[in-house]
Design a protein around this motif. Structure first.
Motif, PDB file in Angstrom:
ATOM      1  N   CYS A  35       0.838  -1.205   0.000  1.00  0.00           N
ATOM      2  CA  CYS A  35       0.000   0.000   0.000  1.00  0.00           C
ATOM      3  C   CYS A  35       0.871   1.252   0.000  1.00  0.00           C
ATOM      4  O   CYS A  35       2.052   1.192   0.347  1.00  0.00           O
ATOM      5  CB  CYS A  35      -0.946  -0.028   1.191  1.00  0.00           C
ATOM      6  N   PRO A  36       0.310   2.380  -0.375  1.00  0.00           N
ATOM      7  CA  PRO A  36       1.126   3.611  -0.434  1.00  0.00           C
ATOM      8  C   PRO A  36       1.402   4.201   0.947  1.00  0.00           C
ATOM      9  O   PRO A  36       2.138   5.185   1.055  1.00  0.00           O
ATOM     10  CB  PRO A  36       0.253   4.552  -1.261  1.00  0.00           C
ATOM     11  N   THR A  37       0.800   3.606   1.973  1.00  0.00           N
ATOM     12  CA  THR A  37       0.783   4.093   3.369  1.00  0.00           C
ATOM     13  C   THR A  37      -0.082   5.353   3.485  1.00  0.00           C
ATOM     14  O   THR A  37      -0.298   6.062   2.511  1.00  0.00           O
ATOM     15  CB  THR A  37       2.190   4.409   3.998  1.00  0.00           C
ATOM     16  N   CYS A  38      -0.590   5.566   4.672  1.00  0.00           N
ATOM     17  CA  CYS A  38      -1.381   6.774   4.950  1.00  0.00           C
ATOM     18  C   CYS A  38      -1.275   7.044   6.451  1.00  0.00           C
ATOM     19  O   CYS A  38      -0.482   6.390   7.144  1.00  0.00           O
ATOM     20  CB  CYS A  38      -2.836   6.576   4.517  1.00  0.00           C
ATOM     21  N   CYS A  44      -1.491  -1.412   7.626  1.00  0.00           N
ATOM     22  CA  CYS A  44      -2.319  -1.412   8.836  1.00  0.00           C
ATOM     23  C   CYS A  44      -3.239  -2.621   8.851  1.00  0.00           C
ATOM     24  O   CYS A  44      -3.431  -3.281   7.829  1.00  0.00           O
ATOM     25  CB  CYS A  44      -3.133  -0.119   8.944  1.00  0.00           C
ATOM     26  N   ASN A  97      -7.461  -1.731   7.088  1.00  0.00           N
ATOM     27  CA  ASN A  97      -7.808  -1.967   5.683  1.00  0.00           C
ATOM     28  C   ASN A  97      -6.961  -3.039   5.021  1.00  0.00           C
ATOM     29  O   ASN A  97      -7.336  -3.579   3.988  1.00  0.00           O
ATOM     30  CB  ASN A  97      -7.651  -0.673   4.874  1.00  0.00           C
ATOM     31  N   GLY A  98      -5.789  -3.293   5.600  1.00  0.00           N
ATOM     32  CA  GLY A  98      -4.838  -4.221   4.997  1.00  0.00           C
ATOM     33  C   GLY A  98      -5.436  -5.569   4.610  1.00  0.00           C
ATOM     34  O   GLY A  98      -5.323  -5.988   3.454  1.00  0.00           O
TER      35      GLY A  98
HETATM   36  S1  SF4 Z   1      -5.436   2.254   5.163  1.00  0.00           S
HETATM   37 FE1  SF4 Z   1      -3.878   0.843   5.847  1.00  0.00          FE
HETATM   38  S2  SF4 Z   1      -3.539  -0.463   4.062  1.00  0.00           S
HETATM   39 FE2  SF4 Z   1      -4.598   1.373   3.292  1.00  0.00          FE
HETATM   40  S3  SF4 Z   1      -2.987   2.817   2.705  1.00  0.00           S
HETATM   41 FE3  SF4 Z   1      -3.470   3.289   4.845  1.00  0.00          FE
HETATM   42  S4  SF4 Z   1      -1.956   2.061   5.973  1.00  0.00           S
HETATM   43 FE4  SF4 Z   1      -2.026   1.212   3.923  1.00  0.00          FE
END
Ligand code: SF4
Length: 369
Positions: free
Chosen positions: A278-281, A319, A322-323
């Motif tokens: 994932c791009p991270t957030c 995470c 959502n992961g």
């Molecule tokens: S919600 Fe979780 S899986 Fe999606 S981008 Fe953010 S850290 Fe990554």
């Protein structure tokens, strides 16, 4: 010949040219090559870099030969590497002789900057005797009419550029073939996609000579990659291209990964796993970027792991919210949380593992295949 690839193309039929233990041409898979950026006479550094290129799967390596010492170094390098070695020669045709004598499998020259035609003929005959192939490289910036200041190229159209490049390449090819030399590969390169595509398309219609394709001086990692990917996709969709180099202002091994990743995306080869990350957030509480980098390096630089992971999808998510959903279609992977993460296999959460074990667990899983 119909090749098995996702864009369903028919490769342009070419003659076959041998380069060491490999063959280049439409009957063979597209070969991925790169070039060292060490002084070739610095044997220790050059060997270290070639070893790294080999680890990443490079299938042929080019080295610069700027003087006799570089040419001599080939005799020390060649016996301890396992991929074909290509000597890159400019200006001094004697260095082509020396490189062949010292074991080069292929020579790359631009006959336009080799003034001495008599000596060039001797090289052609020597290469023929020794079974060494030659790449004739024509680069837009150094075609003869420009070097000799004969034209005002500033207003040239893409077509004019392409025609001039092809004209010069054909002239050299005719010269080589006049002496019975057929083991030729040609490259026509410019630093932009349009001229390079058109020159290769025009040339491809006129001969059956295999083409080495790539953009020259493509640029730094991101822009160079984008330019090269667009170009290689275009060329391969026309069926043109028998060996590729993704030229990048970066570490040479990245050219190899890039070359294979482009061919893999187009369905021409298998090369390691597909990493879904994932791009991270703002939800991410771990150093996912570093983890993905480590996983990628570990797998791609190891031929055994790379082979075992072929065709697998590995998810590495930032995470546990959502992961798991986003990793559903992966074969396996990790959804990381602070200090621990959830191990996923075929869409199911299997177990919780400590952060310090994530990388090892991924490697263990790959080794179990
Ligand atoms: S919600 Fe979780 S899986 Fe999606 S981008 Fe953010 S850290 Fe990554």
């Amino acid at each position: 010949m119909k090749t098995k690839n996702k864009i369903d193309i028919k490769r342009r039929k070419t003659r076959t040219v041998r380069v060491g233990k490999f063959f280049i041409g439409s009957k063979y898979p597209i070969l991925v090559q790169s070039m060292t950026n060490t002084a070739t006479k610095d044997i220790t550094s050059t060997l270290k870099q070639i070893k790294q290129l080999e680890d990443y799967g490079c299938q042929a390596v080019r080295v610069s030969v700027r003087d006799k010492e570089d040419a001599l170094a080939i005799s020390k390098i060649k016996p301890v590497i396992s991929i074909p070695l290509i000597a890159d020669i400019h200006f001094d045709v004697n260095l082509a002789f020396e490189s062949i004598k010292n074991g080069a499998d292929k020579i790359r020259i631009n006959p336009g900057n080799i003034g001495d035609k008599k000596k060039l003929i001797d090289v052609i005959k020597f290469a023929k005797d020794k079974g060494v192939s030659i790449r004739i490289g024509v680069n837009a910036g150094s075609i003869r009419v420009i070097r000799e200041n004969k034209v005002n190229f500033l207003k040239w159209t893409v077509k004019q550029w392409a025609d001039e490049m092809v004209k010069e390449a054909i002239e050299y090819v005719d010269f080589f073939e006049k002496f019975g030399f057929k083991d030729i590969i040609v490259s026509l390169k410019a630093d932009d996609v349009e001229r390079t595509v058109l020159a290769n398309k025009i040339f491809a219609k006129k001969t059956d000579i295999p083409l080495h394709i790539g953009i020259t001086e493509a640029g730094p990692l991101i822009s160079g990659l984008i330019k090269s990917t667009v170009f290689i996709y275009k060329m391969l969709s026309y069926g043109i291209g028998d060996t590729i180099r993704v030229s990048l202002t970066d570490e040479p091994y990245k050219e190899v990964v890039a070359g294979f990743e482009i061919l893999k995306t187009l369905g021409f080869v298998e090369y390691g796993p597909t990493i879904i990350s994932c791009p991270t957030c703002g939800r991410c509480e771990i150093d996912l970027i570093e983890l993905v980098k480590k996983v990628e390096e570990k797998i791609y630089s190891n031929p055994i792991l790379r082979k075992k992971a072929e065709g697998k999808k590995i998810a590495i998510m930032g995470c546990i919210v959502n992961g798991p959903g986003e990793a559903k279609y992966a074969d396996f992977g990790i959804c990381g949380g602070k200090g621990k993460g959830v191990w996923i296999e075929n869409g199911k959460c299997i177990k919780v593992i400590k952060e310090s074990e994530w990388l090892n667990e991924i490697i263990r899983k790959i080794m179990s295949f």
